[in-house]
Design an enzyme around this catalytic site. Structure first.
Site, PDB file in Angstrom:
ATOM      1  N   LYS A 172       0.849  -1.189   0.000  1.00 50.89           N
ATOM      2  CA  LYS A 172       0.000   0.000   0.000  1.00 50.89           C
ATOM      3  C   LYS A 172       0.888   1.242   0.000  1.00 50.89           C
ATOM      4  O   LYS A 172       1.476   1.602   1.022  1.00 50.89           O
ATOM      5  CB  LYS A 172      -0.913   0.045   1.232  1.00 50.89           C
ATOM      6  CG  LYS A 172      -2.000   1.108   1.035  1.00 50.89           C
ATOM      7  CD  LYS A 172      -2.636   1.560   2.308  1.00 50.89           C
ATOM      8  CE  LYS A 172      -1.893   2.652   3.011  1.00 50.89           C
ATOM      9  NZ  LYS A 172      -1.673   3.890   2.233  1.00 50.89           N
ATOM     10  N   GLY A 225       6.963   4.673   8.141  1.00 48.00           N
ATOM     11  CA  GLY A 225       6.093   5.828   8.340  1.00 48.00           C
ATOM     12  C   GLY A 225       6.343   6.442   9.698  1.00 48.00           C
ATOM     13  O   GLY A 225       7.426   6.280  10.279  1.00 48.00           O
ATOM     14  N   SER A 226       5.328   7.121  10.202  1.00 50.95           N
ATOM     15  CA  SER A 226       5.526   7.878  11.443  1.00 50.95           C
ATOM     16  C   SER A 226       5.510   6.958  12.670  1.00 50.95           C
ATOM     17  O   SER A 226       4.933   5.867  12.635  1.00 50.95           O
ATOM     18  CB  SER A 226       4.426   8.933  11.571  1.00 50.95           C
ATOM     19  OG  SER A 226       3.175   8.283  11.654  1.00 50.95           O
ATOM     20  N   THR A 227       6.086   7.442  13.744  1.00 42.96           N
ATOM     21  CA  THR A 227       6.178   6.641  14.970  1.00 42.96           C
ATOM     22  C   THR A 227       4.796   6.323  15.560  1.00 42.96           C
ATOM     23  O   THR A 227       4.540   5.152  15.875  1.00 42.96           O
ATOM     24  CB  THR A 227       7.087   7.364  15.986  1.00 42.96           C
ATOM     25  OG1 THR A 227       8.376   7.521  15.365  1.00 42.96           O
ATOM     26  CG2 THR A 227       7.238   6.577  17.271  1.00 42.96           C
ATOM     27  N   GLU A 247      10.021   0.893  10.345  1.00 38.95           N
ATOM     28  CA  GLU A 247      10.990   1.946  10.004  1.00 38.95           C
ATOM     29  C   GLU A 247      10.291   3.269  10.272  1.00 38.95           C
ATOM     30  O   GLU A 247       9.428   3.682   9.500  1.00 38.95           O
ATOM     31  CB  GLU A 247      11.369   1.866   8.518  1.00 38.95           C
ATOM     32  CG  GLU A 247      12.125   0.620   8.115  1.00 38.95           C
ATOM     33  CD  GLU A 247      13.554   0.603   8.620  1.00 38.95           C
ATOM     34  OE1 GLU A 247      14.045   1.634   9.110  1.00 38.95           O
ATOM     35  OE2 GLU A 247      14.173  -0.461   8.541  1.00 38.95           O
ATOM     36  N   CYS A 281      13.767  10.483   6.908  1.00 44.52           N
ATOM     37  CA  CYS A 281      13.817  10.032   8.304  1.00 44.52           C
ATOM     38  C   CYS A 281      15.216  10.208   8.874  1.00 44.52           C
ATOM     39  O   CYS A 281      15.375  10.418  10.064  1.00 44.52           O
ATOM     40  CB  CYS A 281      13.397   8.578   8.369  1.00 44.52           C
ATOM     41  SG  CYS A 281      14.267   7.561   7.175  1.00 44.52           S
ATOM     42  N   GLU A 381      10.188  15.435  15.463  1.00 44.98           N
ATOM     43  CA  GLU A 381      10.562  15.346  14.053  1.00 44.98           C
ATOM     44  C   GLU A 381       9.778  16.382  13.244  1.00 44.98           C
ATOM     45  O   GLU A 381       8.551  16.359  13.232  1.00 44.98           O
ATOM     46  CB  GLU A 381      10.258  13.940  13.525  1.00 44.98           C
ATOM     47  CG  GLU A 381      10.744  13.733  12.114  1.00 44.98           C
ATOM     48  CD  GLU A 381      10.377  12.357  11.578  1.00 44.98           C
ATOM     49  OE1 GLU A 381       9.232  11.916  11.784  1.00 44.98           O
ATOM     50  OE2 GLU A 381      11.243  11.732  10.947  1.00 44.98           O
TER      51      GLU A 381
HETATM   52  P1  NAD Z   1       2.275   8.028   8.191  1.00 43.52           P
HETATM   53  O1  NAD Z   1       2.609   7.169   9.358  1.00 43.52           O
HETATM   54  O2  NAD Z   1       1.213   9.027   8.353  1.00 43.52           O
HETATM   55  O3  NAD Z   1       1.856   7.126   6.948  1.00 43.52           O
HETATM   56  C1  NAD Z   1       2.691   6.104   6.444  1.00 43.52           C
HETATM   57  C2  NAD Z   1       1.828   5.089   5.723  1.00 43.52           C
HETATM   58  O4  NAD Z   1       0.959   4.482   6.660  1.00 43.52           O
HETATM   59  C3  NAD Z   1       0.933   5.684   4.638  1.00 43.52           C
HETATM   60  O5  NAD Z   1       0.887   4.790   3.543  1.00 43.52           O
HETATM   61  C4  NAD Z   1      -0.414   5.759   5.323  1.00 43.52           C
HETATM   62  O6  NAD Z   1      -1.502   5.716   4.430  1.00 43.52           O
HETATM   63  C5  NAD Z   1      -0.365   4.521   6.200  1.00 43.52           C
HETATM   64  N1  NAD Z   1      -1.267   4.558   7.350  1.00 43.52           N
HETATM   65  C6  NAD Z   1      -1.704   5.626   8.043  1.00 43.52           C
HETATM   66  N2  NAD Z   1      -2.547   5.223   9.032  1.00 43.52           N
HETATM   67  C7  NAD Z   1      -2.639   3.888   8.962  1.00 43.52           C
HETATM   68  C8  NAD Z   1      -3.355   2.892   9.700  1.00 43.52           C
HETATM   69  N3  NAD Z   1      -4.168   3.214  10.709  1.00 43.52           N
HETATM   70  N4  NAD Z   1      -3.218   1.598   9.358  1.00 43.52           N
HETATM   71  C9  NAD Z   1      -2.401   1.252   8.339  1.00 43.52           C
HETATM   72  N5  NAD Z   1      -1.724   2.141   7.586  1.00 43.52           N
HETATM   73  C10 NAD Z   1      -1.821   3.448   7.905  1.00 43.52           C
HETATM   74  O7  NAD Z   1       3.656   8.680   7.751  1.00 43.52           O
HETATM   75  P2  NAD Z   1       3.909   9.716   6.574  1.00 43.52           P
HETATM   76  O8  NAD Z   1       3.499  11.058   7.044  1.00 43.52           O
HETATM   77  O9  NAD Z   1       3.331   9.199   5.296  1.00 43.52           O
HETATM   78  O10 NAD Z   1       5.507   9.620   6.426  1.00 43.52           O
HETATM   79  C11 NAD Z   1       6.382  10.376   7.164  1.00 43.52           C
HETATM   80  C12 NAD Z   1       6.963   9.550   8.293  1.00 43.52           C
HETATM   81  O11 NAD Z   1       7.649   8.403   7.784  1.00 43.52           O
HETATM   82  C13 NAD Z   1       8.013  10.310   9.073  1.00 43.52           C
HETATM   83  O12 NAD Z   1       7.834  10.132  10.456  1.00 43.52           O
HETATM   84  C14 NAD Z   1       9.327   9.671   8.641  1.00 43.52           C
HETATM   85  O13 NAD Z   1      10.372   9.781   9.537  1.00 43.52           O
HETATM   86  C15 NAD Z   1       8.905   8.265   8.420  1.00 43.52           C
HETATM   87  N6  NAD Z   1       9.891   7.579   7.570  1.00 43.52           N
HETATM   88  C16 NAD Z   1      10.721   6.630   8.131  1.00 43.52           C
HETATM   89  C17 NAD Z   1      11.708   6.013   7.348  1.00 43.52           C
HETATM   90  C18 NAD Z   1      12.651   4.977   7.919  1.00 43.52           C
HETATM   91  O14 NAD Z   1      13.240   4.240   7.140  1.00 43.52           O
HETATM   92  N7  NAD Z   1      12.823   4.895   9.223  1.00 43.52           N
HETATM   93  C19 NAD Z   1      11.834   6.353   6.022  1.00 43.52           C
HETATM   94  C20 NAD Z   1      10.984   7.323   5.498  1.00 43.52           C
HETATM   95  C21 NAD Z   1      10.003   7.921   6.281  1.00 43.52           C
END
Ligand code: NAD
Length: 487
Positions: A172, A225-227, A247, A281, A381
């Site tokens: 996804k 994604g986010s923490t 991650e 990130c 962040e």
């Molecule tokens: P996010 O957590 O809002 O979303 C990430 C993904 O999760 C999206 O595809 C979103 O649709 C999905 N998602 C959201 N809610 C969900 C749920 N309830 N159930 C399942 N899936 C869900 O993050 P974002 O704003 O898209 O990305 C930015 C974040 O990603 C930042 O915190 C960044 O640090 C992190 N990030 C981490 C790495 C790493 O390798 N550690 C790399 C890139 C980005």
């Protein structure tokens, strides 16, 4: 441009006909209207992946690897198109989409194409009379959820090791940036990946994402994604016995010591924080600099940062494009106000550019803030072109500042003292440390964090372990039956 869901080898509309509008962050013009995946589509995709799994798992590793290598070639053959698509979808400057995202995407598929038939099990020296060997088996259907900041690269990070190991995948992408993932799925079908092995479903987190993480036939969720979302997903999945790999966010410490080669540190720091508009990130979002060189460093750094060419990402000379969405631009600009309210001093930027050609887009100027210790902007962040500056006088103090956040992902050190470099690299809380460089990555080198930055590793042999489980097989060669039941 593909705009439908990719399920079981075919492009198809979502079951309930809903759509998502995707915008170009340069001017917020409509780029595409794509099908939205909902729960029913996730079920269809997982079912297709489950059907494809036995044959994919049984295929020789060499043949699986060959398909990954062909996909790497196809990505390079369509490189210009993919780079431009990524630029329009995300706002990445074209020179980065071409020179980094595309290169790393192809490299990742190629590396794991080669890895497929080189990843081995083991023979364990157990008791005499037995042969004990361990094979690494794929897990089954893997669910991958990725964010919007490096969407094309993350397709390869998640897919390449999972597929090389013999898993099928339901991915996804972010609802904001789904286009290159769909195009890569199309290329995968063209180079011969069997139906159902790869499925790509753009959709929202609360619907498609939530179904994926709680689907009973998913063996593992690999989430970037986010923490907060990562932690929530992990707790949901744990209740169902689904394993997770997270991650998550970061707050990279970038420490410049008094003995550093300053011009190199200045250039490396600028790349660390401003590449991809700071939406990384591992971004070097916290400059921690020795007080004796802070003035000289900042003079050089602010001059460089002020000269960064911000503009239309399609222009090959642009160095910083727009952020990926208006919501995110507003979030980053709000942190400027937070910094000011906390007594911070804005040294550069802190606003949208005034150039009339950019006012419709999601632009933020390169921003540098002198921040108070322990303030929100040094701990939370921001995920934008926003760097905080703090000074130190001793190595111990530098380390304490570096380790004061809950994140532990990437960190940089600039010094010419070998012992100090090793000592600090040992003691800094991070999954990756760069000495006299910043933000390097390679498909062979493990990538991931600890603490609020998650757990598990992308890349290298570590990634093959993430996507396999050990099976121990015991052969009785010439051992006697244990005496307990001997007759
Ligand atoms: P996010 O957590 O809002 O979303 C990430 C993904 O999760 C999206 O595809 C979103 O649709 C999905 N998602 C959201 N809610 C969900 C749920 N309830 N159930 C399942 N899936 C869900 O993050 P974002 O704003 O898209 O990305 C930015 C974040 O990603 C930042 O915190 C960044 O640090 C992190 N990030 C981490 C790495 C790493 O390798 N550690 C790399 C890139 C980005």
């Amino acid at each position: 441009m593909q705009t439908q869901l990719f399920i079981d080898g075919e492009f198809t509309d979502g079951a309930d006909g809903r759509t998502i509008e995707v915008f170009d962050p340069h001017d917020m013009s409509l780029l595409a209207t794509i099908s939205e995946a909902t729960e029913v589509d996730v079920d269809r995709a997982v079912e297709a992946a489950k059907r494809a799994y036995p044959e994919w798992k049984a295929m020789s590793a060499t043949d699986r690897g060959r398909l990954l290598l062909r996909l790497a070639d196809a990505i390079e053959e369509h490189g210009e198109e993919l780079a431009l698509l990524e630029t329009r979808d995300t706002g990445h400057p074209l020179r980065d989409s071409r020179g980094l995202d595309l290169v790393r995407t192809a490299m990742q598929f190629r590396y794991f194409g080669g890895m497929a038939d080189k990843f081995q099990g083991a023979v364990v020296p157990v008791d005499r009379g037995f042969l004990d060997y361990v094979v690494r088996e794929p897990l089954g259907v893997v669910g991958s959820i990725v964010p919007w900041n490096f969407p094309m690269m993350f397709v390869s990070w998640k897919m390449a090791p999972a597929l090389a190991a013999g898993n099928c995948i339901v991915m996804k992408p972010s609802e904001l940036t789904p286009l290159t993932a769909l195009r890569i799925a199309e290329l995968a079908a063209q180079v011969g990946f069997p139906r159902g092995v790869i499925n790509v479903l753009p959709g929202y987190g609360q619907t498609a994402g939530a179904r994926l993480v709680t689907h009973p036939d998913i063996a593992k969720i690999s989430f970037t994604g986010s923490t907060p979302v990562g932690r929530m997903i992990a707790s949901q999945a744990a209740g169902l016995g689904i394993r997770t790999h997270l991650e998550l966010g970061g707050k990279g410490a970038n420490i410049v010591f008094a003995d550093a080669t300053l011009p190199k540190a200045v250039g490396g720091t600028a790349f660390g924080i401003f590449h991809n508009q700071g939406q990384a990130c591992i971004a070097a979002s916290r400059l921690i600099i020795h007080e004796s060189v802070a003035d000289e460093f900042l003079e050089r750094f602010l001059t460089l940062a002020a000269s960064i060419k911000v503009g239309d990402p399609k222009d090959p000379s642009t160095e910083m494009g727009p952020l990926t969405s208006p919501m995110h631009r507003d979030r980053v600009l709000n942190y400027v106000q937070v910094a000011v309210d906390e007594g911070g001093e804005v040294l550069l930027g802190g606003k949208a550019p005034s150039d009339p050609a950019l006012t419709q887009g999601c632009y933020v100027e390169p921003t540098v803030v002198r921040a108070r210790p322990g303030s929100r902007v040094t701990c939370e962040e921001v995920f934008g072109p926003f760097m905080t500056v703090q000074t130190f006088s001793t190595d111990e103090e530098a380390l304490a500042i570096a380790n004061e956040t809950e994140f532990a992902l990437g960190g940089g050190l600039w010094t010419n003292d070998l012992s100090r470099a090793h000592r600090m690299a040992r003691d800094i809380n991070a999954g990756m440390v760069w000495v006299n460089s910043y933000k390097r990555a390679h498909p062979g080198s493990p990538f991931g964090g600890m603490g609020a930055s998650g757990y598990g590793r992308e890349m290298g042999f570590e990634a093959m372990h993430e996507y396999t489980e050990a099976k121990a097989i015991w052969i009785n060669v010439d051992a006697d039956i244990p005496p307990f039941y001997a007759r």
